[in-house]
Design an enzyme around this catalytic site. Structure first.
Site, PDB file in Angstrom:
ATOM      1  N   HIS A   1      31.206  36.310  45.206  1.00 45.31           N
ATOM      2  CA  HIS A   1      30.665  37.672  45.303  1.00 45.31           C
ATOM      3  C   HIS A   1      30.917  38.189  46.709  1.00 45.31           C
ATOM      4  CE1 HIS A   1      28.247  41.158  44.844  1.00 45.31           C
ATOM      5  NE2 HIS A   1      27.212  40.725  45.539  1.00 45.31           N
TER       6      HIS A   1
ATOM      7  N   HIS B   1      31.005  42.155  49.186  1.00 38.85           N
ATOM      8  CA  HIS B   1      30.863  43.616  49.222  1.00 38.85           C
ATOM      9  C   HIS B   1      32.075  44.170  49.968  1.00 38.85           C
ATOM     10  CE1 HIS B   1      26.501  44.377  47.937  1.00 38.85           C
ATOM     11  NE2 HIS B   1      26.784  43.126  47.641  1.00 38.85           N
TER      12      HIS B   1
ATOM     13  N   ASP C   1      50.148  40.425  38.179  1.00 34.10           N
ATOM     14  CA  ASP C   1      50.329  38.996  38.430  1.00 34.10           C
ATOM     15  C   ASP C   1      49.012  38.222  38.324  1.00 34.10           C
ATOM     16  OD1 ASP C   1      53.066  38.959  38.817  1.00 34.10           O
ATOM     17  OD2 ASP C   1      52.936  39.299  40.981  1.00 34.10           O
TER      18      ASP C   1
ATOM     19  N   HIS D   1      27.203  48.598  42.682  1.00 34.87           N
ATOM     20  CA  HIS D   1      26.931  47.407  43.487  1.00 34.87           C
ATOM     21  C   HIS D   1      28.223  46.930  44.156  1.00 34.87           C
ATOM     22  CE1 HIS D   1      24.923  43.115  43.474  1.00 34.87           C
ATOM     23  NE2 HIS D   1      25.502  43.400  44.610  1.00 34.87           N
TER      24      HIS D   1
ATOM     25  N   TYR E   1      56.879  30.875  36.811  1.00 36.86           N
ATOM     26  CA  TYR E   1      56.997  31.306  38.207  1.00 36.86           C
ATOM     27  C   TYR E   1      56.578  30.174  39.154  1.00 36.86           C
ATOM     28  CZ  TYR E   1      56.204  34.074  42.413  1.00 36.86           C
ATOM     29  OH  TYR E   1      56.230  34.561  43.693  1.00 36.86           O
TER      30      TYR E   1
HETATM   31 ZN   LIG Z   1      25.729  42.022  46.226  1.00 33.89          ZN
END
Ligand SMILES: [Zn+2]
Length: 252
Positions: free
Chosen positions: A107, A109, A132, A183, A241
């Protein structure tokens, strides 16, 4: 009779490879420039042990050591760890429970991906860089309703992503990132290294999409045959590839 301390030592010794990987990948995420302050986290799962290793809550990356990495069980209970896990752990756990094929969650930002998430805009596949890594559009979830914001917010964040991926009928590994409306992005992958790579690529393709739309707001997504070509040459049984020598196995 083993003491509590020796049990903790045994669990952390058994989990050491995953703990070290999660520590290293959290540092790589910070070094990639995708994280301001502590606004990001990487976790990975040992499905046999039923344990998740994740960054602790609010600890600076500069001082983070492998000993700080927190282990939790699949219900979020802390196991053999002194610190509290990232507050996002319930979100990560929802994803692990729903998608058995994923081994790690990231996660951030990061600026461009978060801008798309805040605008509640998916990222259509405008070129081969995205093709890709993502089999089409990077989707955005529905906004969260008031009731879900008020209670078990973090778990409901995970529910929104699962609902969206299921509604699209996507294999989560073919769509390894999603934008949570209002978010920020979440990414995943079979390993922590791959999940962090997906998060880095997501930020790049969001930046490219922003610039592409600035040059031509009417740019269309790539043709489906070009998407198929680029995605399939890197993923699945027909992938060709990259190097496959020395048992590399998975071309990239
Ligand atoms: Zn967050």
């Amino acid at each position: 009779m083993p003491t509590r301390q020796s049990k903790v030592r045994d669990i952390r010794k058994y989990m050491k490879p995953l703990i070290d990987t999660v520590w290293r990948e959290n540092l790589r995420l910070k070094a990639s420039g995708l994280v301001t302050f502590t606004w990001g986290n990487v976790s990975a799962i040992d499905r046999e042990a039923g344990l998740v290793a994740i960054k602790p809550s609010g600890v600076d990356y500069e001082t983070l050591t492998p000993a700080d990495i927190v282990l939790t069980d699949m219900k979020g209970a802390i196991v053999a760890s002194a610190l509290k896990p990232s507050s996002d752990v319930p979100t990560h756990l929802v994803l692990y429970r729903a998608f058995p094929g994923i081994g790690a969650v990231v996660h951030t930002h990061a600026t461009y991906a978060t801008a798309f998430a805040q605008a509640c805009r998916p990222v259509p596949c405008l070129g081969t860089t995205q093709a890709d890594y993502f089999f089409g559009t990077v989707p955005v979830t529905d906004p969260m309703n008031r009731r879900d914001i008020r209670s078990e917010y973090e778990a409901h964040t995970g529910d929104l992503m699962v609902k969206k991926i299921r509604r699209l009928n996507m294999n989560p590994l073919d769509c390894p990132s999603i934008l949570v409306a209002n978010h920020a992005p979440f990414s995943w992958g079979p390993t922590a290294t791959k999940a962090v790579e997906n998060a880095i690529v997501l930020e790049e393709v969001c930046k490219m999409a922003w610039l592409t739309y600035a040059l031509n707001g009417k740019t269309k997504p790539v043709a489906s045959c070009l998407l198929e070509k680029h995605y399939r040459r890197k993923h699945g049984s027909g992938a060709y590839y990259g190097q496959t020598a020395r048992g590399a196995g998975n071309p990239k």
